[in-house]
Design a protein around this motif. Structure first.
Motif, short mmCIF file in Angstrom:
data_model
loop_
_atom_site.label_atom_id
_atom_site.label_comp_id
_atom_site.label_asym_id
_atom_site.label_seq_id
_atom_site.Cartn_x
_atom_site.Cartn_y
_atom_site.Cartn_z
N PRO A 122 37.06 32.21 -61.00
CA PRO A 122 37.94 33.01 -60.06
C PRO A 122 37.29 34.42 -59.42
O PRO A 122 37.91 35.09 -58.63
CB PRO A 122 38.94 33.79 -61.43
N GLY A 123 36.09 34.60 -59.89
CA GLY A 123 35.45 35.85 -59.31
C GLY A 123 34.29 35.33 -58.49
O GLY A 123 33.66 36.50 -57.83
N TRP A 124 33.82 34.27 -58.57
CA TRP A 124 32.72 33.89 -58.05
C TRP A 124 32.79 33.67 -56.47
O TRP A 124 33.54 32.98 -56.02
CB TRP A 124 32.10 32.47 -58.69
N GLY A 125 31.81 34.30 -55.74
CA GLY A 125 31.61 33.92 -54.26
C GLY A 125 30.29 33.17 -54.16
O GLY A 125 29.96 32.77 -55.16
N THR A 126 29.68 33.26 -52.93
CA THR A 126 28.53 32.33 -52.48
C THR A 126 27.23 32.79 -53.39
O THR A 126 26.65 31.72 -54.04
CB THR A 126 28.01 32.06 -51.25
N PRO A 127 27.28 34.05 -53.69
CA PRO A 127 25.96 34.46 -54.20
C PRO A 127 25.90 33.89 -55.84
O PRO A 127 24.58 33.68 -56.36
CB PRO A 127 26.17 35.97 -54.50
N GLN A 128 27.17 33.77 -56.42
CA GLN A 128 26.92 32.94 -57.91
C GLN A 128 27.00 31.57 -57.74
O GLN A 128 26.45 31.08 -58.51
CB GLN A 128 28.31 33.59 -58.67
N MET A 129 27.60 31.09 -56.67
CA MET A 129 27.84 29.44 -56.80
C MET A 129 26.80 28.66 -56.02
O MET A 129 26.23 27.69 -56.70
CB MET A 129 29.09 29.16 -55.87
N ILE A 130 26.00 29.43 -55.16
CA ILE A 130 24.84 28.84 -54.84
C ILE A 130 23.92 28.47 -55.63
O ILE A 130 23.32 27.21 -55.77
CB ILE A 130 24.23 29.40 -53.50
N PRO A 131 23.44 29.27 -56.67
CA PRO A 131 22.51 28.97 -57.46
C PRO A 131 23.11 27.78 -58.59
O PRO A 131 22.33 26.99 -59.09
CB PRO A 131 22.45 30.34 -58.55
N GLN A 132 24.40 27.89 -58.79
CA GLN A 132 24.96 26.61 -59.65
C GLN A 132 24.67 25.47 -58.99
O GLN A 132 24.23 24.26 -59.74
CB GLN A 132 26.50 26.89 -59.51
N ILE A 133 24.85 25.37 -57.72
CA ILE A 133 24.55 24.18 -56.97
C ILE A 133 23.01 23.67 -56.76
O ILE A 133 22.85 22.54 -57.42
CB ILE A 133 25.25 24.24 -55.42
N ALA A 134 22.35 24.43 -56.41
CA ALA A 134 20.97 24.04 -56.12
C ALA A 134 20.26 24.08 -57.43
O ALA A 134 19.02 23.45 -57.55
CB ALA A 134 20.07 25.43 -55.35
N GLY A 135 20.71 24.92 -58.66
CA GLY A 135 20.21 24.72 -59.86
C GLY A 135 20.74 23.44 -60.84
O GLY A 135 20.23 23.23 -62.09
N GLY A 136 21.55 22.51 -59.96
CA GLY A 136 21.78 21.35 -60.94
C GLY A 136 22.89 21.53 -61.84
O GLY A 136 23.05 20.63 -62.86
N ARG A 137 23.45 22.44 -61.77
CA ARG A 137 24.77 22.83 -62.93
C ARG A 137 26.21 22.46 -62.22
O ARG A 137 27.05 23.04 -62.78
CB ARG A 137 24.65 24.32 -63.24
N SER A 138 26.27 21.86 -61.26
CA SER A 138 27.58 21.19 -60.66
C SER A 138 27.54 19.75 -60.35
O SER A 138 26.32 19.17 -59.87
CB SER A 138 27.89 21.89 -59.60
N VAL A 139 28.71 19.11 -60.49
CA VAL A 139 28.74 17.62 -60.21
C VAL A 139 29.05 17.51 -58.50
O VAL A 139 28.23 16.32 -57.99
CB VAL A 139 29.74 17.04 -61.15
N ALA A 140 29.88 18.19 -58.22
CA ALA A 140 30.33 17.90 -56.78
C ALA A 140 31.04 19.12 -56.23
O ALA A 140 31.53 19.93 -56.90
CB ALA A 140 31.39 16.71 -56.73
N CYS A 141 31.29 19.15 -54.84
CA CYS A 141 31.94 20.32 -54.34
C CYS A 141 31.91 19.93 -52.95
O CYS A 141 31.24 19.02 -52.27
CB CYS A 141 31.32 21.81 -54.35
N GLN A 142 32.90 20.33 -52.03
CA GLN A 142 32.77 20.54 -50.66
C GLN A 142 32.45 22.03 -50.27
O GLN A 142 32.96 22.83 -50.67
CB GLN A 142 34.31 20.28 -49.96
#
Lengths: 481, 325
Positions: free
Chosen positions: A272-292
């Motif tokens: 609920p509070g995350w923008g790109t600075p928080q989410m991009i490391p999740q994606i590139a860090g392998g902690r996410s399954v999928a997204c648009q």
């Protein structure tokens, strides 16, 4: 030393061969060169000038070599910039509009602001300059339309910011997971075709104990609205009827809301509070399954120096929806960096030609291929075949970007864009964090939007609605490249 | 109409030297005040008048020149006063300002009490205590973001102390968000209260305290019955200034939450900013600013009244003490 003897026939054969040879690989370059030459010729009479721009340095740095090239040829360059985030420039640009200030010659800003800024009288139409330089925005699909307003061009894109589907390929290819998924859902584990497939795959792999979260889609107040609009368009929805009555509380709008809210179950608890600075490391860090997600992150994901997941992702257009028997694929382009010229500037001509220069194939390939300053995403047709750009995105990534650009929808492309978006974003966020019932969201937003329409002027917005609608993609599905 | 009764012989003609001195003082006062008045007249007054104009004229940036705006009387004020979002923003701002002011004051007061008597290394502590105030609010916000996220160091420390894993949702739960930013405000601005209270403690007259001590009063009683009453004007000043400052807090809230999650941190500065610079509703933003200004003026007037009352009470107390002595 004997003089080589060349017969007339051999000479002609050689000449034809050389012509064909030069026409094949170098033709685009020659065309691009001509495009650049035409802009230089159109700008030549202006003389040596330094223009001032409002632009985020993250965008500006990779545009600088191209600008220096233009300065060498025309004497027109950038003297100073005001370096502020693209998210803050709309407010600053509007302040310039209010004061009718000539201080800034161009703004690099979210193209969604074009109707608001044009209505406030700040923007210079670029068509006369384009005509003089015989220049056209050579963007993929109908993407160039996103920068027009009431039949005139007000912006030159530098950024093909569209949402693409990001899917962890390594997870999809796991034989054990494939079997379990097929047993559970009765269909093979593959790239999601529908929005339900997308959610099921997220749910299937969601495992917070192991630090793996199903969804990396943004749900914060500022950005979540972009995802909602994508879901809405994807289900055949559109925010307004022809009489400017809001049309969110419709089957498409409610389905979009359902998709928006259900992902809470597979999202990171801090989403609920995350923008790109928080989410991009999740994606590139392998902690996410999928997204648009915005397509620029493909470059980051596939850069082994910056990502733990290089080579582990598959990319495509977002899932499709069945609307009235037709399969519809839609994505969204917001915010999209575009160059807008200040009508009040005494150097507007110089700024306009510089903007065109930055919109050429040569410049676009230069700044889009930069894999260190990755803010500019592919948008130009020539980007799709440029080796440097392909190296940054991978061929699969670039193919997905090209397809997404063909079905890219604008945000709420009307005067009052930020207000419409914020009202929707606020209500969505309240529902997402449990401050408001889901059933209240769409009726409430419709009420708020009706007030905004009334305040800005129903007739004025009705006139703009034609532009908004014409900026929507004209094809249901992208043509596969 | 008031009248002055002259007592014969009581008013001696002023000596030329005194007249000259009085004139000098007057000139000095004007020399100090003139730049402030010029600043007010040249900068603030036009802005206030322009805002007043916008508050009574319906104008949007999309509708031509602002001097052509339509006169709507009190309509915009009515719209603002019946806007529930405005009401909630005021409530959030008041809650934020009240909570953070009390927090800043309690800690600042405590530190000032401990620090007001000289001791070895006092200067070092003084510097340490004022560092937070010297930190730019936006830096405070971004640093806090790194510290307060779910798996961040603060939750780690809490978990280690508690022996059980805790993930306090400081930044994502709407029930925590305003409190989180309130705690940051307390950290950021406690030094302000500390400095004012330290000045207050340092300026306390020594005689009443000495007298109380000689009479056998305990430290607690001296604090409660002598120091605290004497400090009351300073306490009111510290509370008022901090409260006004907290009502205007924007950078930390905006950088961390932008009014979210949901609308949990949509305080009045955030809502005014959104209205004016996101929605470009300049008239509504101006009317809201005026209403908030009125609220602040009321608070300041009340505070001044309380300060005066406290000062009179202390004057009376000091006079009584002098008479007793």
């Amino acid at each position: 030393m004997s003089k080589p003897r060349v017969s007339r026939r051999e000479f002609i054969k050689g000449g034809v061969g050389l012509t064909v040879l030069s026409a094949l690989p170098y033709a685009p370059r020659a065309f691009a060169q001509a495009e650049n030459d035409r802009i230089v010729a159109a700008a030549k009479g202006i003389g040596k000038t330094d223009v001032t721009g409002m632009i985020w340095s993250n965008y500006y740095i990779p545009m600088q070599p191209s600008m220096e090239d233009f300065r060498k040829q025309t004497g027109i360059g950038v003297g100073n910039i005001q370096d502020i985030s693209i998210f803050d420039i709309p407010q600053r640009a509007m302040a310039e509009a209010l004061s009718r200030s000539p201080q800034f010659d161009f703004f690099h800003i979210d193209g969604g602001m074009i109707p608001s800024l044009a209505s406030a009288g700040l923007l210079e139409p670029l068509d006369p300059y384009m005509k003089k330089a015989n220049f056209k925005i050579d963007a993929v699909g109908d993407y160039a339309k996103l920068f027009t307003y009431k039949g005139q061009t007000y912006g030159i894109p530098t950024d093909g910011n569209v949402h693409a589907q990001y899917q962890r390929k390594d997870l999809l290819e796991d034989p054990d997971a494939q079997k379990r998924y097929a047993d559970k859902y009765g269909k093979p584990l593959a790239m999601p075709e529908t929005w339900d497939d997308d959610f099921n795959i997220m749910k299937f792999f969601h495992n917070p104990e192991k630090g793996l979260f199903g969804s990396a889609n943004l749900r914060n107040r500022a950005n979540g609205v972009t995802w909602y609009l994508m879901y809405l368009y994807a289900h055949g929805g559109f925010p307004f009827a022809d009489d400017m009555k809001p049309t969110l509380n419709t089957p498409a709008g409610n389905r979009a809301l359902e998709i928006y809210l259900r992902e809470k179950a597979v999202a990171h608890p801090e989403s609920p509070g995350w923008g790109t600075p928080q989410m991009i490391p999740q994606i590139a860090g392998g902690r996410s399954v999928a997204c648009q997600y915005w397509d620029g992150i493909i470059k980051l994901n596939e850069n082994p120096k910056k990502s733990k997941t290089a080579g582990k992702w598959a990319y495509s257009t977002p899932p499709s929806a069945n609307v009235g028997g037709k399969t519809i694929v839609r994505t969204i382009s917001s915010p999209v960096g575009a160059l807008l010229v200040n009508k009040y500037s005494p150097r507007k001509e110089a700024a306009a030609y510089l903007a065109l220069w930055w919109g050429t194939a040569k410049s676009a390939n230069q700044y889009v291929a930069d894999n260190v300053n990755t803010f500019h995403d592919a948008w130009h047709k020539s980007n799709m075949t440029n080796p440097g750009v392909e190296a940054a995105y991978t061929s699969g990534g670039l193919k997905a970007v090209g397809e997404c650009l063909q079905v890219a929808c604008p945000p709420i492309y009307l005067t009052g864009y930020l207000e419409f978006q914020d009202q929707l974003g606020k209500h969505l966020s309240e529902a997402y964090v449990g401050q408001r019932k889901a059933s209240e969201v769409l009726p409430n937003v419709e009420n708020e939007w009706a007030k905004i329409v009334k305040r800005i002027g129903t007739k004025k917005l009705q006139e703009e609605l034609a532009t908004y609608k014409s900026n929507m993609p004209t094809i249901d599905k992208p043509k596969m490249s | 109409m008031s009248s002055v009764v002259a007592v014969p012989g009581s008013v001696a003609p002023a000596a030329p030297r005194e007249v000259s001195r009085a004139r000098g003082i007057r000139r000095f006062k004007w020399a100090i005040l003139a730049p402030l008045i010029a600043l007010f007249a040249g900068v603030l007054l036009p802005v206030l008048l322009l805002q007043l104009y916008f508050s009574f004229h319906q104008w949007s940036v999309y509708l031509g020149s602002w001097w052509d705006a339509e006169w709507v009387g009190l309509d915009i004020f009515k719209e603002v006063l019946t806007d529930p979002r405005f009401g909630w923003s005021i409530i959030r701002s008041l809650a934020f300002a009240l909570g953070s002011t009390i927090g800043c004051f309690l800690i600042g007061f405590g530190l000032a009490y401990l620090m007001h008597k000289p001791f070895r290394g006092q200067a070092l502590y003084y510097i340490l205590f004022i560092i937070p105030m010297l930190t730019v609010p936006i830096v405070v916000a971004y640093t806090a973001e790194m510290l307060l996220y779910d798996a961040g160091p603060i939750n780690d420390i809490i978990s280690r102390i508690g022996g059980v894993e805790h993930k306090v949702p400081f930044l994502t739960n709407p029930d925590f968000a305003l409190t989180s930013v309130m705690l940051l405000e307390v950290w950021n601005w406690t030094p302000f209260s500390f400095i004012i209270m330290l000045a207050g403690f340092s300026s306390l007259p020594k005689e009443p305290i000495e007298a109380a001590r000689i009479l056998g009063a305990s430290t607690w009683r001296i604090f409660w019955e002598v120091q605290l009453p004497l400090l009351r004007p300073v306490i009111f000043l510290a509370l008022t200034l901090r409260f006004l400052e907290a009502m205007a807090e924007f950078p930390k809230i905006w950088a961390l939450f932008q009014g979210g999650p949901g609308s949990a941190t949509e305080t009045i500065p955030v809502y005014i900013f959104l209205t004016t610079w996101q929605y470009f509703e300049v008239s509504k933003g101006a009317a809201m600013s005026y209403l908030v200004m009125m609220l602040m003026i009321v608070i300041v007037l009340l505070a001044i009244r309380l300060l005066r009352r406290e000062k009179h009470a202390i004057d009376a107390m000091t006079a009584a003490a002098s008479r007793t002595a």
